[in-house]
Scaffold this motif. Sequence first.
Motif, PDB file in Angstrom:
ATOM      1  N   ALA A 210     -15.160  32.628  21.286  1.00 27.89           N
ATOM      2  CA  ALA A 210     -16.171  31.577  21.181  1.00 27.89           C
ATOM      3  C   ALA A 210     -15.865  30.531  20.125  1.00 27.89           C
ATOM      4  O   ALA A 210     -16.339  29.396  20.215  1.00 27.89           O
ATOM      5  N   PHE A 211     -15.077  30.912  19.125  1.00 33.04           N
ATOM      6  CA  PHE A 211     -14.859  30.001  17.995  1.00 33.04           C
ATOM      7  C   PHE A 211     -13.384  29.661  17.780  1.00 33.04           C
ATOM      8  O   PHE A 211     -13.044  28.937  16.855  1.00 33.04           O
TER       9      PHE A 211
ATOM     10  N   LEU B 272     -19.221  34.312  27.913  1.00 31.40           N
ATOM     11  CA  LEU B 272     -19.725  34.829  26.638  1.00 31.40           C
ATOM     12  C   LEU B 272     -21.050  35.583  26.788  1.00 31.40           C
ATOM     13  O   LEU B 272     -21.550  36.138  25.803  1.00 31.40           O
TER      14      LEU B 272
ATOM     15  N   HIS C 197     -23.345  38.124  24.185  1.00 35.30           N
ATOM     16  CA  HIS C 197     -24.734  37.845  23.813  1.00 35.30           C
ATOM     17  C   HIS C 197     -25.643  39.021  24.150  1.00 35.30           C
ATOM     18  O   HIS C 197     -26.570  39.334  23.400  1.00 35.30           O
TER      19      HIS C 197
ATOM     20  N   VAL D 299     -20.948  31.383  11.307  1.00 35.53           N
ATOM     21  CA  VAL D 299     -20.846  32.658  12.005  1.00 35.53           C
ATOM     22  C   VAL D 299     -20.140  33.701  11.149  1.00 35.53           C
ATOM     23  O   VAL D 299     -20.481  34.895  11.187  1.00 35.53           O
TER      24      VAL D 299
ATOM     25  N   TYR E  11     -26.605  35.594  15.738  1.00 27.89           N
ATOM     26  CA  TYR E  11     -25.362  35.532  16.520  1.00 27.89           C
ATOM     27  C   TYR E  11     -25.579  34.783  17.838  1.00 27.89           C
ATOM     28  O   TYR E  11     -24.708  34.035  18.295  1.00 27.89           O
TER      29      TYR E  11
ATOM     30  N   TYR F 276     -15.440  38.335  20.062  1.00 30.07           N
ATOM     31  CA  TYR F 276     -16.328  37.184  20.289  1.00 30.07           C
ATOM     32  C   TYR F 276     -15.933  36.011  19.398  1.00 30.07           C
ATOM     33  O   TYR F 276     -15.935  34.855  19.850  1.00 30.07           O
ATOM     34  N   LEU F 277     -15.577  36.279  18.161  1.00 24.69           N
ATOM     35  CA  LEU F 277     -15.165  35.211  17.255  1.00 24.69           C
ATOM     36  C   LEU F 277     -13.925  34.499  17.779  1.00 24.69           C
ATOM     37  O   LEU F 277     -13.778  33.284  17.626  1.00 24.69           O
TER      38      LEU F 277
ATOM     39  N   THR G 269     -21.435  27.642  19.636  1.00 24.42           N
ATOM     40  CA  THR G 269     -20.011  27.978  19.624  1.00 24.42           C
ATOM     41  C   THR G 269     -19.187  26.743  19.262  1.00 24.42           C
ATOM     42  O   THR G 269     -19.657  25.613  19.333  1.00 24.42           O
TER      43      THR G 269
END
Length: 302
Positions: free
Chosen positions: A128-129, A264, A268, A196, A183, A124-125, A188
């Motif tokens: 999303a980032f 995403l 979630h 985060v 979270y 996810y990191l 994002t």
Amino acid sequence: VKSINGLGGPEEQGRLFGFLEGGRGLVGTVAAFGSVAVFSMASDGVGGMKNAILYYSVLLIVAGVCAAIFMKDDKPSTPIEKKKNDLNMKDFMEVAKMPRVWLCGMLGICNYSALIFHGYVTAYLSAAFGLSDSVVANLSVIRTYFMMMVGAFVAGIIADKIGSRIRFITYAFVGMAVFACVYVIIPTGGAAVPLVVANFVVYGLCLYSIKALYFSTIDEVLVPKRLAGTASGVISLVTYAPEIFLYTVSGNMVDKYEGTATPLAGYHHCFIAMAVLSAIGFVCGFVLRRMNQKAIEAAQNV
């Protein structure tokens, strides 16, 4: 587990199991870096894999020799002791009739299930980032080993100081629930990376502090020492049952939204599941504390 349980009384169980889990994290970190080193010594991937297999084989042999030398041999010395210590259905049924032991297992299953869902946080990191593969890999190592080590040591000490491993676990579930929700609400994008990552660290400490104390509750719920091994088996049976299906379930949750307008959303949903599991764990911990207090009062009045 039974060997660690026998090293101290009820007031020391948090520290003992915290140091056990912290030691696992430390040894795991050293072993992981060692495996990377021996893998890189080879000229190709096949040779590297052979090196890694030999490396871990040697470590296992060393561990077996150390266990034979240093672990106490508690083999029954008389026929009467042997009869008392034989594995039998009577011991299992005695433990199975203790609702508090099953609730200890529920604490474990809520925490371990959340741990499985949290395994997707590194992906996810990245998604999303925009974190690079190397940064995500380093965060994964920190999550798997460093947080285990630090969280376990701290949890063991604090839990013993407040006098209840169950109370500490209950409080830690509150932290897990809060930071799992964070979270979901963190926006994002690159600007939110420090936030985060900070949440990643704090949530991980809450998560692994509970993981360190699964079996430290055995004495606190008044399980006799002779049944500690059986009780740990029941707790393990409940705690690790999600491994049978939850990796598939969580993977499907994430994959379901790949290529859609909301890629995403699956992550979630994993974080929401973590929050729900934490809330259930808190309720189980609260109920267990009440039941345990009544059992202690009843024992004192006998």
